[in-house]
Write a protein that holds these residues in place. Structure first.
Motif, PDB file in Angstrom:
ATOM      1  N   HIS A  80       6.270   3.775   3.101  1.00  0.00           N
ATOM      2  CA  HIS A  80       5.189   3.255   2.606  1.00  0.00           C
ATOM      3  C   HIS A  80       5.138   1.715   2.959  1.00  0.00           C
ATOM      4  CE1 HIS A  80       5.463   5.742  -0.868  1.00  0.00           C
ATOM      5  NE2 HIS A  80       4.188   5.714  -1.032  1.00  0.00           N
ATOM      6  N   ASP A 107       0.648  -3.480  -1.247  1.00  0.00           N
ATOM      7  CA  ASP A 107       2.123  -3.833  -2.193  1.00  0.00           C
ATOM      8  C   ASP A 107       2.644  -5.267  -1.463  1.00  0.00           C
ATOM      9  OD1 ASP A 107       3.481  -3.416  -4.296  1.00  0.00           O
ATOM     10  OD2 ASP A 107       4.984  -2.801  -2.903  1.00  0.00           O
ATOM     11  N   GLN A 108       3.058  -4.904  -0.543  1.00  0.00           N
ATOM     12  CA  GLN A 108       3.657  -6.436  -0.205  1.00  0.00           C
ATOM     13  C   GLN A 108       3.142  -6.822   2.021  1.00  0.00           C
ATOM     14  OE1 GLN A 108       8.351  -5.957  -0.363  1.00  0.00           O
ATOM     15  NE2 GLN A 108       8.345  -7.508  -2.000  1.00  0.00           N
ATOM     16  N   SER A 119       3.569  -2.817   3.443  1.00  0.00           N
ATOM     17  CA  SER A 119       3.261  -1.820   2.554  1.00  0.00           C
ATOM     18  C   SER A 119       2.524  -1.685   1.286  1.00  0.00           C
ATOM     19  CB  SER A 119       4.778  -2.364   1.539  1.00  0.00           C
ATOM     20  OG  SER A 119       5.023  -1.126   0.574  1.00  0.00           O
ATOM     21  N   ASP A 121       3.279   0.572  -0.866  1.00  0.00           N
ATOM     22  CA  ASP A 121       4.137   1.112  -1.692  1.00  0.00           C
ATOM     23  C   ASP A 121       2.565   1.014  -2.774  1.00  0.00           C
ATOM     24  OD1 ASP A 121       5.025   0.762  -4.636  1.00  0.00           O
ATOM     25  OD2 ASP A 121       6.408   1.217  -3.072  1.00  0.00           O
ATOM     26  N   ARG A 123       2.497   0.419  -5.867  1.00  0.00           N
ATOM     27  CA  ARG A 123       2.273  -0.489  -7.170  1.00  0.00           C
ATOM     28  C   ARG A 123       1.167  -1.293  -6.674  1.00  0.00           C
ATOM     29  NH1 ARG A 123       8.455  -2.581  -7.230  1.00  0.00           N
ATOM     30  NH2 ARG A 123       8.275  -1.979  -5.012  1.00  0.00           N
ATOM     31  N   MET A 124       0.952  -1.626  -5.235  1.00  0.00           N
ATOM     32  CA  MET A 124       0.146  -2.609  -5.045  1.00  0.00           C
ATOM     33  C   MET A 124      -0.409  -3.518  -5.195  1.00  0.00           C
ATOM     34  SD  MET A 124      -1.110  -0.624  -2.068  1.00  0.00           S
ATOM     35  CE  MET A 124      -2.154   0.762  -1.514  1.00  0.00           C
ATOM     36  N   ARG A 125       0.690  -4.602  -5.267  1.00  0.00           N
ATOM     37  CA  ARG A 125       0.716  -5.953  -6.533  1.00  0.00           C
ATOM     38  C   ARG A 125      -0.289  -7.008  -5.043  1.00  0.00           C
ATOM     39  NH1 ARG A 125       7.088  -6.238  -6.323  1.00  0.00           N
ATOM     40  NH2 ARG A 125       6.670  -5.330  -3.803  1.00  0.00           N
TER      41      ARG A 125
END
Length: 149
Positions: A80, A107-108, A119, A121, A123-125
């Motif tokens: 990812h 994500d990051q 990233s 990932d 979670r896609m924060r």
């Protein structure tokens, strides 16, 4: 033979390593993740004016991740994450500013000093970080005076 994942990204560049004694071939499920990651990297490329992206690290098998001192739960382990530069666009901080200001889902996004880590990932924060010179990270992109933007 080159295995194209997208128009500008090949499997071989997303699994390349300087550690010749480590077999970094990804399992089939990770290859599919890398295909999705490459699609996202095409979006990054568009945001940077369709300039060439140089990948320094993509997928890392557990042995490679340990060898390079990667985080235990690194998104590189699942395919990812990508560490890269876009020399034709500018310094990593300039790249990060453009990506952070865009609507790109990630994500990051980490300005690592001499490269960018991104990233995708699940979670896609949309977490944006800057690496501190002495180690560790600070939330946001720091200015040259150390202030956080």
């Amino acid at each position: 033979m080159t295995t194209r994942l997208t128009a500008h990204f090949a499997l071989e560049e997303l699994v390349a390593t300087q550690h010749r004694r480590i077999d970094n071939r990804p399992p089939p499920d990770v290859v599919e993740t890398l295909r999705t990651t490459a699609v996202q990297m095409e979006e990054v490329r568009k945001l940077l004016g369709d300039r060439v992206i140089t990948v320094s690290s993509g997928y890392r098998c557990p042995a490679l991740n340990r060898a390079v001192g990667g985080a235990r739960r690194s998104a590189h382990l699942t395919g990812h994450a990508v560490d890269f530069n876009c020399y034709g666009f500018g310094r990593p901080k300039a790249v990060c500013r453009v990506l952070a200001a865009s609507s790109l889902a990630f994500d990051q996004l980490i300005e690592e000093g001499t490269w960018i880590h991104i990233s995708f990932d699940p979670r896609m924060r949309r977490q944006v970080l800057t690496k501190r010179p002495g180690g560790g990270y600070v939330l946001g992109l720091q200015t040259h005076k150390g202030e956080v933007q």
